[in-house]
Design a protein around this motif. Structure first.
Motif, PDB file in Angstrom:
ATOM      1  N   SER A 377     -15.112  -9.242  -0.163  1.00 11.84           N
ATOM      2  CA  SER A 377     -14.498  -8.774  -1.551  1.00 11.84           C
ATOM      3  C   SER A 377     -15.438  -7.711  -2.160  1.00 11.84           C
ATOM      4  CB  SER A 377     -14.270 -10.267  -2.112  1.00 11.84           C
ATOM      5  OG  SER A 377     -15.549 -10.864  -2.859  1.00 11.84           O
ATOM      6  N   SER A 406      -6.324  -7.992  -1.963  1.00 15.99           N
ATOM      7  CA  SER A 406      -5.639  -7.188  -3.039  1.00 15.99           C
ATOM      8  C   SER A 406      -6.637  -6.275  -3.709  1.00 15.99           C
ATOM      9  CB  SER A 406      -4.920  -7.931  -3.876  1.00 15.99           C
ATOM     10  OG  SER A 406      -3.908  -8.973  -3.221  1.00 15.99           O
ATOM     11  N   LEU A 408      -7.343  -4.502  -7.217  1.00 16.72           N
ATOM     12  CA  LEU A 408      -7.087  -4.696  -8.839  1.00 16.72           C
ATOM     13  C   LEU A 408      -7.777  -3.826  -9.432  1.00 16.72           C
ATOM     14  CD1 LEU A 408      -8.022  -8.598  -8.667  1.00 16.72           C
ATOM     15  CD2 LEU A 408      -5.643  -7.646  -8.291  1.00 16.72           C
ATOM     16  N   GLU A 419      -4.793  -5.985 -12.904  1.00 20.13           N
ATOM     17  CA  GLU A 419      -3.681  -5.645 -12.172  1.00 20.13           C
ATOM     18  C   GLU A 419      -3.604  -5.396 -10.795  1.00 20.13           C
ATOM     19  OE1 GLU A 419      -0.540  -3.808 -15.644  1.00 20.13           O
ATOM     20  OE2 GLU A 419      -2.118  -2.480 -14.763  1.00 20.13           O
ATOM     21  N   PRO A 420      -2.874  -6.023 -10.121  1.00 22.36           N
ATOM     22  CA  PRO A 420      -2.752  -5.551  -8.506  1.00 22.36           C
ATOM     23  C   PRO A 420      -2.375  -4.150  -8.369  1.00 22.36           C
ATOM     24  CG  PRO A 420      -1.146  -7.281  -8.969  1.00 22.36           C
ATOM     25  CD  PRO A 420      -1.997  -7.195 -10.268  1.00 22.36           C
ATOM     26  N   ASP A 422      -0.524  -2.204  -5.088  1.00 23.74           N
ATOM     27  CA  ASP A 422       0.176  -2.576  -3.832  1.00 23.74           C
ATOM     28  C   ASP A 422       0.081  -1.134  -3.056  1.00 23.74           C
ATOM     29  OD1 ASP A 422       0.585  -5.140  -4.196  1.00 23.74           O
ATOM     30  OD2 ASP A 422       2.651  -4.393  -4.893  1.00 23.74           O
ATOM     31  N   HIS A 437     -12.413  -2.072 -11.394  1.00 26.05           N
ATOM     32  CA  HIS A 437     -11.584  -2.437 -10.091  1.00 26.05           C
ATOM     33  C   HIS A 437     -12.461  -3.433  -9.011  1.00 26.05           C
ATOM     34  CE1 HIS A 437     -14.297   1.156  -8.850  1.00 26.05           C
ATOM     35  NE2 HIS A 437     -14.019   0.600  -7.646  1.00 26.05           N
ATOM     36  N   THR A 440      -9.963  -8.773  -3.953  1.00 25.39           N
ATOM     37  CA  THR A 440     -10.122 -10.233  -3.882  1.00 25.39           C
ATOM     38  C   THR A 440     -10.243 -10.191  -2.416  1.00 25.39           C
ATOM     39  OG1 THR A 440      -7.610 -10.347  -3.230  1.00 25.39           O
ATOM     40  CG2 THR A 440      -8.012 -10.440  -5.567  1.00 25.39           C
TER      41      THR A 440
END
Length: 466
Positions: A377, A406, A408, A419-420, A422, A437, A440
Motif C-alpha cells: 500500500s 484502490s 485515492l 476519494e477513490p 477507478d 494520494h 489502499t
C-alpha cells in the motif's frame, strides 16, 4: 560548450553516434541520410530537459508557425504542437528520420499540426524559407510540398553546419516577415567551421544580435529583425513565469482520467522491462541502512545519493516493489515511441488544466514499475510526490487480478477525506504531484502500475534523486 543539459545530451550522442558507427558507415553513400554526402551534422536528439526551456525561450503561441531545421525524428515539434497547439514544419536531410517523425505524429494525434519533409538545408534557394517552397533542395517526393512561412525557426546544428548556413538564415531573418531564431548549444555569433582554413579565427561578419538570457541551458535567441536584444529581454522578463501549484491548490485540483492511454501491447512491454529492471536493481539494493543505527528517523540534510539508497531499500519490500525503468535511460532506449506518445498526451493535458510544464525546463524525474502484493500500500495520509510537477499513474493489471489496492485522491484541501479513482487496465490518471494520494492495501492477488513523474530539473538516470 557545457550547459545544464550536457550530461543528457552526451548520453544521446553516445547512443545515436558512438554506438552506431558501423550503421552510420554503411549509410555514408546514401544521398538522403544524416551520414551521407549532403549531411553537415549527425542526428542527435534534443535532450528532453532542454526542450521545455527552448520552447519557452521562443515565446511560442498557438498562432505561430514553428520550423525546425534539422528536426531529426521530430520530437521537439511534437512537444511544441502538443503543448501550444501551433503549426509545425520539420526539415531534415535524413529520410529515415522524416519517416519516423511522420509516424510519431500519427501515433500522437498531431499529424494535423505537424508536417515533415526531407531537405538539404544548404541547397535551399534564396527566399525558400520565406516562400515555404523547398524546390530542388528536396527529393522528388517532397519537392512540390508547400508550407506556411515560419514565425519561429529552431536550428539545432553545431559549428560546422551552423556557420555554413548562417548567411542563408541572416537573409531570411533580415528580409522577410518578423522571424525569431533559436539555436542550441552554439550561438550564431560564436560558431566556427573547423573544416575551413582559418575558420576558428573568422569574425562575425553578419553581426547577429543574440540574447543570452537562456545561455545556461544552451539556448540562444535572435530576436525579430528591428527588435533589439534589450527590448527582447525586457519582454522576456515581463512574460508569465512558471506558476507551480501550492499544496493547497494541488489538493483543490482534480485529477484527469486518460482512458486507455496504453494498448495491451504497451502494457506487456512495460511489464517485461519492469521485471527485467527489477532483477538488475536487486543486485545493488542496500541490505541494511546504517543511516538508522542511532536514529529512528531519516536525518535532515542528507544528500541525493543517501535519499536514493533509502528509497531503494524500502522499495525492495516484497509487498510493494519498485523498479526504476529510467535507470541508465533504459525506458527511453527501449520504448521511445511509447514515451513520446505518453509525453504528448501529458503536455496537451497539462496545457488544458494546470500549465505546470510551461514557463521553463522540465525533465523525467522517474519512470517506475510498481508491483503490489498482499499488504502492499501507500498509506501515509500526507503522501505527495514532493518536488515533482506532474505525476502519471497507469494500471497494468486487469482489475480481476487483485482486490483492494484502490487509488485515492484528496477530496479538497480542507478535507481529510480521500476519494477513490477507478482505473481499468491501460487507463491512466494525471495529476499535480503535490496532490495527496494513497493506495489502499492489496487484500488478494497482485496489482501492477506504471508511474511517471516530471519535474523542473534534469532527467535522472538512476532513481528519483539522481
Amino acid at each position: 560548450t557545457m550547459d545544464a543539459h550536457s550530461l543528457e545530451q552526451g548520453l544521446h550522442l553516445h547512443e545515436y553516434v558512438s554506438q552506431r558507427q558501423h550503421e552510420l558507415q554503411e549509410k555514408r553513400q546514401q544521398e538522403w541520410s544524416a551520414a551521407g554526402p549532403r549531411s553537415v551534422s549527425p542526428f542527435v536528439p534534443c535532450a528532453l530537459s532542454r526542450m521545455g526551456i527552448l520552447l519557452h525561450a521562443a515565446r511560442i503561441m498557438q498562432d505561430d508557425v514553428v520550423w525546425d531545421l534539422g528536426c531529426g525524428d521530430g520530437r521537439v515539434l511534437h512537444a511544441a504542437a502538443a503543448q501550444y497547439g501551433c503549426k509545425c514544419v520539420g526539415l531534415d536531410v535524413d529520410a529515415d528520420c522524416i519517416a519516423d517523425a511522420r509516424e510519431r505524429s500519427q501515433e500522437q494525434g498531431l499529424d494535423s499540426l505537424c508536417t515533415f519533409a526531407c531537405c538539404d538545408l544548404l541547397a535551399l534557394a534564396p527566399g525558400a524559407i520565406r516562400s515555404g517552397q523547398l524546390g530542388e533542395a528536396a527529393p522528388l517526393g517532397d519537392r512540390d510540398m508547400e508550407f506556411a512561412p515560419p514565425s519561429v525557426l529552431l536550428i539545432f546544428l553545431t559549428g560546422h553546419g551552423l556557420s555554413r548556413f548562417a548567411a542563408t538564415l541572416h537573409s531570411e531573418w533580415r528580409e522577410g516577415p518578423p522571424l525569431r531564431l533559436l539555436t542550441c548549444v552554439e550561438a550564431l555569433d560564436d560558431c566556427y567551421d573547423f573544416e575551413e582554413a582559418g575558420g576558428l579565427f573568422a569574425e562575425d561578419a553578419l553581426h547577429w544580435p543574440i540574447s543570452r538570457l537562456h545561455a545556461a541551458h544552451g539556448v540562444y535567441v535572435v530576436p525579430p529583425h528591428g527588435v533589439s536584444v534589450a527590448e527582447w529581454e525586457e519582454g522576456a522578463r515581463a512574460s508569465e513565469p512558471r506558476s507551480v501549484l501550492s499544496r493547497y491548490a494541488a489538493d483543490e485540483s482534480k485529477a484527469v482520467a486518460l482512458k486507455q492511454l496504453l494498448t495491451s501491447e504497451e502494457v506487456a512491454s512495460i511489464i517485461e522491462l519492469g521485471e527485467e529492471m527489477m532483477a538488475v536493481q536487486a543486485e545493488d539494493v542496500p541490505q541494511s541502512l546504517d543511516l538508522f543505527q542511532d536514529d529512528a528517523e531519516i536525518p535532515s540534510g542528507i544528500g541525493n545519493d543517501e535519499l536514493g539508497r533509502v528509497e531503494d531499500y524500502f522499495h525492495a519490500a516484497v509487498e510493494h516493489r519498485v523498479a526504476h525503468l529510467h535507470r541508465d535511460a533504459a525506458f527511453q532506449h527501449r520504448l521511445p515511441r511509447l514515451l513520446g506518445r505518453v509525453l504528448a498526451t501529458v503536455l496537451a493535458t497539462d496545457a488544458a488544466h494546470w500549465r505546470q510544464l510551461r514557463g521553463g525546463a522540465y525533465g523525467l524525474r522517474s519512470a517506475e514499475y510498481h508491483t503490489y502484493t498482499v499488504g502492499g500500500s501507500v498509506s501515509d495520509p500526507e503522501h505527495r510526490d514532493q518536488g515533482s510537477l506532474l505525476t502519471l499513474v497507469a494500471l497494468l493489471s486487469p482489475t480481476s487480478a487483485f482486490t483492494g489496492g484502490s487509488l485515492l485522491f484528496s477530496e479538497s484541501a480542507q478535507s481529510k477525506r480521500m476519494e477513490p479513482f477507478d482505473l481499468e487496465m491501460g487507463d491512466a490518471v494525471l495529476f499535480p504531484s503535490e496532490k495527496r494520494h494513497n493506495v489502499t492495501p492489496v487484500i488478494q492477488g497482485s496489482r501492477k502500475t506504471f508511474v511517471m513523474e516530471l519535474w523542473a530539473q534534469h532527467t535522472n538516470v538512476q532513481n528519483r534523486h539522481r
